[in-house]
Motif scaffolding. Sequence first.
Motif: not given
Length: 210
Positions: A22-30, A103-106, A121-127
Amino acid sequence: MSHDDFKFEPVRGLPEALPEGEHILWQGSPAPLRLARDALGLTWVAGYFAVLTVWRVGVSSTYVPFGEALAHGIPFLVVGMLACLLIFGLAYMQARSAVYTLTNKRVGMRIGAALTMTLNLPYTQIGNAGLDTKKSGHGTLAFELIGDTRFSYMMTWPHVRPWHMSKTQPAFRSIPDAHKVAAIFAEAAEARVFEPKVERASHANAVAAE
């Protein structure tokens, strides 16, 4: 001397180190000012006190000189400025304490100025995901969850989709380059959901097959 309130985090914005693969694709804040406008009603509050100040000056000018009437509006202007500063201060604290992660998984969300909590929030739980953007390029990316996953609207506010209280939708609020972030999410989620799964046969089953 600088002080990091989240020095205990093994990975910024996440409660534990990333597992292998697992690796980070993006991080940010409001963006604080945008969050104050979108979630805390800064524009409406400023407009309300501006109208109140003009009304007070207009009424006073009917029976006192205009210069004195302007002075009558100053208290309303001062109170309005203090209210706006208070709202911005709250938005700044919320934005400073929040870290959104893809990340590439959540989807990961570290949120909360006073009481910090982390959502995984795993991608598999996001509809589904909804994107609301502004002319400035800032926007809100909300995640519609499937299954029995539930979060408290009050505990996660303002990092939620507004007015969706029956089934809270966690959201990346007021993020810059929202379209770019949404594209990263869509690509990662699609790859994760359709990732092929390989099941290893047990040794006993393999022998039986022979």
